[in-house]
Design a protein around this motif. Structure first.
Motif, mmCIF file in Angstrom:
data_model
loop_
_atom_site.group_PDB
_atom_site.id
_atom_site.type_symbol
_atom_site.label_atom_id
_atom_site.label_comp_id
_atom_site.label_asym_id
_atom_site.label_seq_id
_atom_site.Cartn_x
_atom_site.Cartn_y
_atom_site.Cartn_z
ATOM 1 N N LEU A 52 0.810 -1.215 0.000
ATOM 2 C CA LEU A 52 0.000 0.000 0.000
ATOM 3 C C LEU A 52 0.851 1.275 0.000
ATOM 4 N N LYS A 53 2.126 1.157 0.298
ATOM 5 C CA LYS A 53 3.024 2.315 0.264
ATOM 6 C C LYS A 53 3.627 2.526 -1.118
ATOM 7 N N ARG A 54 3.422 1.605 -2.004
ATOM 8 C CA ARG A 54 3.983 1.679 -3.342
ATOM 9 C C ARG A 54 3.109 2.548 -4.218
ATOM 10 N N VAL A 55 3.669 3.554 -4.855
ATOM 11 C CA VAL A 55 2.923 4.431 -5.747
ATOM 12 C C VAL A 55 3.266 4.030 -7.180
ATOM 13 N N PRO A 56 2.276 3.534 -7.934
ATOM 14 C CA PRO A 56 2.566 3.123 -9.314
ATOM 15 C C PRO A 56 2.874 4.332 -10.190
ATOM 16 N N PRO A 57 3.671 4.128 -11.234
ATOM 17 C CA PRO A 57 3.971 5.247 -12.132
ATOM 18 C C PRO A 57 2.716 5.697 -12.872
ATOM 19 N N LYS A 58 2.671 6.972 -13.229
ATOM 20 C CA LYS A 58 1.529 7.495 -13.970
ATOM 21 C C LYS A 58 1.547 6.921 -15.381
ATOM 22 N N PRO A 59 0.370 6.570 -15.914
ATOM 23 C CA PRO A 59 0.332 6.047 -17.280
ATOM 24 C C PRO A 59 0.685 7.143 -18.290
ATOM 25 N N ALA A 60 1.241 6.721 -19.390
ATOM 26 C CA ALA A 60 1.616 7.674 -20.436
ATOM 27 C C ALA A 60 0.356 8.290 -21.035
ATOM 28 N N ALA A 61 0.412 9.564 -21.329
ATOM 29 C CA ALA A 61 -0.722 10.252 -21.937
ATOM 30 C C ALA A 61 -0.897 9.759 -23.376
ATOM 31 N N PRO A 62 -2.134 9.461 -23.784
ATOM 32 C CA PRO A 62 -2.353 8.984 -25.152
ATOM 33 C C PRO A 62 -2.085 10.099 -26.163
ATOM 34 N N ASP A 63 -1.567 9.702 -27.308
ATOM 35 C CA ASP A 63 -1.250 10.656 -28.376
ATOM 36 C C ASP A 63 -2.298 10.517 -29.469
ATOM 37 N N PHE A 64 -3.171 11.502 -29.571
ATOM 38 C CA PHE A 64 -4.241 11.475 -30.570
ATOM 39 C C PHE A 64 -3.918 12.338 -31.783
#
Length: 74
Positions: A52-64
């Motif tokens: 629960l202390k682990r913060v996952p990396p933010k997902p990459a923003a989609p390129d439209f």
């Protein structure tokens, strides 16, 4: 060992940041119940992984940018 994408890995690289016995003081230091103030990247033999202390990396923003207006027409 881990690339940060899996929160519940069996073989987690020990770091005080993810330890159940630590509390974050600032970005670089934690307060360990056993050893006192430690660097967030360190670890000791009392390490206990707390997922629960682990913060996952933010997902990459989609390129439209490669899509056209007609791609959105039904």
């Amino acid at each position: 060992m881990g690339d940060g994408t899996v929160l519940f890995e069996k073989k987690m690289e020990p770091r005080c940041t993810y330890c159940a016995r630590s509390a974050m003081l600032d970005e670089e230091h934690v307060l360990c119940a056993k050893k006192g103030v430690m660097s967030a990247g360190q670890s000791c033999r009392w390490f206990r992984y707390d997922p629960l202390k682990r913060v996952p990396p933010k997902p990459a923003a989609p390129d439209f940018s490669h899509l056209k207006e007609e791609d959105f027409v039904l």
